[in-house]
Design a protein around this motif. Structure first.
Motif, short mmCIF file in Angstrom:
data_model
loop_
_atom_site.label_atom_id
_atom_site.label_comp_id
_atom_site.label_asym_id
_atom_site.label_seq_id
_atom_site.Cartn_x
_atom_site.Cartn_y
_atom_site.Cartn_z
N PRO A 110 0.34 -1.53 -0.10
CA PRO A 110 0.01 -0.61 0.04
C PRO A 110 0.77 1.35 0.08
O PRO A 110 0.46 2.36 -0.42
CB PRO A 110 -1.19 0.01 0.97
CG PRO A 110 -0.30 -1.65 1.78
CD PRO A 110 0.65 -1.56 1.23
N ILE A 111 2.03 1.29 0.34
CA ILE A 111 2.40 2.47 0.39
C ILE A 111 3.63 2.92 -1.08
O ILE A 111 3.09 3.96 -1.17
CB ILE A 111 3.93 2.45 1.39
CG1 ILE A 111 3.45 2.20 2.74
CG2 ILE A 111 5.09 2.79 1.32
CD1 ILE A 111 4.44 0.98 4.05
N ARG A 113 1.81 1.66 -3.66
CA ARG A 113 1.17 2.44 -4.29
C ARG A 113 0.53 3.36 -3.75
O ARG A 113 0.31 4.43 -5.62
CB ARG A 113 -0.29 1.08 -4.07
CG ARG A 113 -1.00 1.39 -4.95
CD ARG A 113 -2.33 -0.17 -5.23
NE ARG A 113 -1.76 -1.41 -5.30
CZ ARG A 113 -2.30 -2.22 -4.82
NH1 ARG A 113 -3.04 -2.27 -4.03
NH2 ARG A 113 -1.26 -4.27 -5.08
N ARG A 114 0.71 3.77 -3.25
CA ARG A 114 0.48 5.30 -2.32
C ARG A 114 1.17 6.47 -3.42
O ARG A 114 0.66 7.36 -3.98
CB ARG A 114 0.28 5.72 -1.25
CG ARG A 114 0.16 7.21 -0.79
CD ARG A 114 -0.96 6.82 0.73
NE ARG A 114 -0.13 6.27 1.72
CZ ARG A 114 1.01 6.12 2.47
NH1 ARG A 114 1.28 8.23 2.21
NH2 ARG A 114 2.07 5.73 3.38
N TYR A 115 2.05 6.07 -3.60
CA TYR A 115 3.17 6.89 -3.73
C TYR A 115 3.50 6.73 -4.90
O TYR A 115 3.95 7.87 -5.75
CB TYR A 115 5.38 6.50 -3.51
CG TYR A 115 5.01 7.53 -1.72
CD1 TYR A 115 5.24 8.59 -1.61
CD2 TYR A 115 5.15 6.51 -0.69
CE1 TYR A 115 5.42 9.06 -0.20
CE2 TYR A 115 5.09 6.64 0.41
CZ TYR A 115 5.36 8.25 0.50
OH TYR A 115 5.35 9.08 1.99
N GLU A 117 0.76 5.93 -7.21
CA GLU A 117 -0.57 7.09 -7.09
C GLU A 117 0.00 8.25 -7.71
O GLU A 117 -0.38 8.75 -8.31
CB GLU A 117 -1.55 6.00 -7.07
CG GLU A 117 -1.87 5.42 -7.51
CD GLU A 117 -2.49 4.15 -6.54
OE1 GLU A 117 -3.53 4.83 -5.30
OE2 GLU A 117 -3.65 3.26 -6.12
N ALA A 118 0.72 9.13 -6.78
CA ALA A 118 1.03 10.31 -6.63
C ALA A 118 1.60 10.47 -7.69
O ALA A 118 1.26 12.19 -7.79
CB ALA A 118 1.76 10.83 -5.28
#
Ligand code: 261
Length: 403
Positions: A110-111, A113-115, A117-118
């Protein structure tokens, strides 16, 4: 202490940090263990010499001088015997493969993916600042229990500790040449203590699943905790090396793959190749390039060179990994080379305790990046500048892609 090869006197910290490879190519050929005046220490530069010093009975672990100035005592990388055994037993449980496997996916994916996606719809990014470093620090930060410390703050801390730890230049009297380069590290440690002391106060009363809470409580008699002054030097080790190096592993791997589009595409098409790509990335540019040391317990001989008791020998693993006796065309990143063991995780009693964790953070990070942006390319309008002697990797890595 003087050197017998006069060219060694001319070596500067600046040239080692910009590009250590030419100096080390000569060291490997002429003097696999040699006293380098600007470092005030010996360096071991070949695979054979690094292995003999790192894992041999004639040597103990010691923290390099600027590292000791930065971390204080007892840092896990600089102690031996019972204290070392206790500190290893403190950090190792959370890093065992069977333990890491329980939570690494849920922690890191998730970490990552979050970065990604940003910035995925931007069509461009600096992968060091926007992906590799944030994924690296957030993963370990959450594991340690530093969830409320921002990724930018954790990045700032490791950069400042790293700059202090590698401030190795010395004069002939053994005094540091650049005292002021320690200042930012000292300020970072003050800030770390102001943030972590209250957390430790809390964990003493309310243990939880965070690694630092376990460091305080595990293996202690009922009602007792390890003293924070005993833990801090090893926490600094983690806040530097363990925060920084999975990021270096990812960025150096990408930098190695970018100029080899056929290998880059092979990895995108077959993500099962990512661990192999990372191993070659770390062989090609060892993240802890020359960051650890040993001290001779007695007079001894390594690769034909006499070393007297008390001599400090820096382990230049980044050079050992370019040893022509072991690796064909070592300066070339090549995913298809025979997968021989390299020394990026060290050897002997002080070999890296975080191998499995670091490899998995790097693997999951690159899986998410390449799955989300399979058409990633290096932005050739920007240079890739590798930097560092103690720790090494690309300072930036600008990439572009069609959106
Ligand atoms: C977690 C490993 O960290 C280090 C290793 C070698 C030198 C300095 C470090 O912080």
């Amino acid at each position: 202490m003087t050197s017998t090869l006069s060219w060694l006197d001319e070596i500067t910290m600046e040239e080692l940090e910009r590009n250590p490879y030419p100096v080390y190519e000569r060291l490997r050929a002429e003097a696999p263990v040699a006293f380098v005046p600007v470092l005030g220490a010996y360096v071991a530069s070949t695979t054979e010499a690094c292995r003999a010093v790192a894992a041999g009975d004639d040597f103990d672990g010691i923290i390099p001088p600027a590292g000791g100035r930065t971390f204080g005592h007892p840092a896990i990388i600089g102690v031996n015997g019972d204290i070392h055994r206790d500190l290893r037993s403190m950090v190792e449980p959370a890093l065992q493969p069977a333990e890491v496997d329980r939570w690494i996916e849920d922690l890191v994916r998730p970490i990552a993916r979050r970065y990604v996606e940003a910035f995925e719809s931007d069509g461009r990014a600096d992968l060091v600042a926007q992906f590799c470093e944030p994924v690296s620090v957030r993963s370990l930060g959450d594991l340690l229990g530093l969830k409320d410390v921002s990724s930018d703050k954790l990045r700032e801390w490791f950069h400042k500790l790293s700059d202090s730890f590698t401030n190795a230049a010395m004069d002939e009297d053994g005094n540091f040449l650049n005292q002021e380069r320690f200042d930012e590290g000292d300020r970072a440690k003050e800030e770390i203590r102001s943030v972590v002391d209250p957390l430790i106060d809390h964990w003493i009363e309310h243990p939880d699943d965070s690694a630092i809470s376990h460091w305080l409580h595990d293996g202690m008699p009922e009602g007792q905790t390890r003293d924070r002054e005993y833990i801090y030097p090893t926490l600094y080790v983690f806040l530097l090396g363990a925060m920084q190096e999975p990021g270096h592993a990812m960025s150096s791997t990408l930098a190695g793959l970018f100029p080899r589009p056929e290998q880059f595409e092979a990895v995108v098409d077959e993500p099962g190749l990512i661990p192999r790509a990372i191993a070659e990335g770390m062989r090609w540019t060892a993240p802890i390039w020359s960051g650890t040391a040993r001290i001779a317990k007695r007079d001894t001989v390594v690769s034909g060179i006499e070393i007297s008791e008390g001599s400090v020998v820096m382990l230049s693993y980044g050079s050992a990994n370019h040893d022509i006796d072991v690796f064909d065309a070592p300066s070339r990143y090549d995913l298809t080379r025979p997968p021989l063991p390299h020394l990026a995780f060290g050897a002997g009693k002080h070999a890296c305790a975080g191998i499995y964790f670091a490899n998995n953070v790097s693997r999951i990070g690159l899986e998410e990046l390449l799955e989300t942006i399979p058409n990633l390319e290096r932005d050739t309008s920007e240079d890739v500048e590798f930097w560092g002697w103690g720790f090494r990797g690309p300072k930036t890595l600008h990439a572009r892609w069609e959106i």
